[in-house]
Write a protein that holds these residues in place. Structure first.
Motif, PDB file in Angstrom:
ATOM      1  N   GLY A  65      82.885  44.770  41.962  1.00 36.33           N
ATOM      2  CA  GLY A  65      82.215  45.320  40.793  1.00 36.33           C
ATOM      3  C   GLY A  65      80.705  45.169  40.861  1.00 36.33           C
ATOM      4  N   LEU A  66      80.236  44.156  41.572  1.00 36.96           N
ATOM      5  CA  LEU A  66      78.794  43.936  41.705  1.00 36.96           C
ATOM      6  C   LEU A  66      78.134  44.909  42.677  1.00 36.96           C
ATOM      7  CD1 LEU A  66      78.658  40.025  41.793  1.00 36.96           C
ATOM      8  CD2 LEU A  66      78.411  41.548  39.823  1.00 36.96           C
ATOM      9  N   HIS A  67      78.906  45.522  43.550  1.00 34.29           N
ATOM     10  CA  HIS A  67      78.360  46.417  44.573  1.00 34.29           C
ATOM     11  C   HIS A  67      77.682  47.638  43.978  1.00 34.29           C
ATOM     12  CE1 HIS A  67      81.249  44.722  47.853  1.00 34.29           C
ATOM     13  NE2 HIS A  67      80.670  43.773  47.131  1.00 34.29           N
ATOM     14  N   GLU A  68      78.037  47.993  42.745  1.00 31.31           N
ATOM     15  CA  GLU A  68      77.450  49.164  42.093  1.00 31.31           C
ATOM     16  C   GLU A  68      76.140  48.844  41.383  1.00 31.31           C
ATOM     17  OE1 GLU A  68      78.828  52.112  42.688  1.00 31.31           O
ATOM     18  OE2 GLU A  68      80.262  50.972  43.903  1.00 31.31           O
ATOM     19  N   MET A  69      75.809  47.572  41.286  1.00 33.50           N
ATOM     20  CA  MET A  69      74.610  47.156  40.564  1.00 33.50           C
ATOM     21  C   MET A  69      73.368  47.292  41.451  1.00 33.50           C
ATOM     22  SD  MET A  69      75.834  46.207  37.733  1.00 33.50           S
ATOM     23  CE  MET A  69      77.567  46.325  37.356  1.00 33.50           C
ATOM     24  N   ALA A  70      72.225  47.491  40.803  1.00 32.85           N
ATOM     25  CA  ALA A  70      70.959  47.432  41.529  1.00 32.85           C
ATOM     26  C   ALA A  70      70.852  46.033  42.127  1.00 32.85           C
ATOM     27  CB  ALA A  70      69.802  47.710  40.580  1.00 32.85           C
TER      28      ALA A  70
END
Length: 165
Positions: A65-70
């Motif tokens: 889920g963190l991979h989509e964050m800046a």
């Protein structure tokens, strides 16, 4: 899973080695402070819901889920697994005498940056150069990203998922 409030995150990822914890994590908190100051005083559209968070490389790698964050990876490929993964994947925007590097997509299609040097003093220089030359454009891109939703996973740990609305 219970849905939480939408939010926007900018992650600063440091290595999990003892050396990275000792040298890069304090630098990551300095970078976090400078980014928060820029967000508060910058010309960006409403970024009041933006949060800057420092996380370890293995946390970022394991939580898809963190991979989509800046994301800003801080520290070299020898001490930061994310920097190692991005070494061949993210283009080099600036390299100085093979001493420090700033890797990011020139068009910022993907809001991710890797900042590192051959040692901690050159990594500090790379952070300074990033702040002066690249941060405003990076934050403009981050401000255009849609909010994500923070959910709880089965173990009660927060999990971040992209909001598709």
């Amino acid at each position: 899973m219970a849905e939480g409030l939408p939010l926007r995150l900018l992650l600063i990822v440091t290595g999990s080695t003892l050396r990275a914890e000792q040298m890069d994590r304090p630098l990551a908190y300095y970078l976090k402070q400078r980014i928060e100051q820029a967000l508060a005083s910058g010309p960006y559209d409403d970024v009041s819901d933006y949060h800057v968070q420092v996380v370890a490389d293995f946390r970022w790698i394991q939580d898809e889920g963190l991979h989509e964050m800046a994301t800003i990876s801080l520290g070299g490929p020898g001490v930061n697994e994310l920097a190692h993964r991005w070494l061949e994947e993210v283009p080099v925007s600036l390299a100085y005498n093979e001493r420090y590097f700033i890797q990011m997509d020139p068009d910022l299609n993907e809001p991710r940056v890797s900042i590192w040097g051959m040692d901690n003093p050159t990594t500090q220089i790379a952070v300074s150069v990033f702040l002066d030359r690249f941060l405003p454009r990076f934050l403009e891109r981050c401000a255009s990203l849609p909010p994500s939703v923070l959910d709880s996973d089965d173990e009660g740990e927060p999990e971040i998922e992209a909001d598709d609305d």
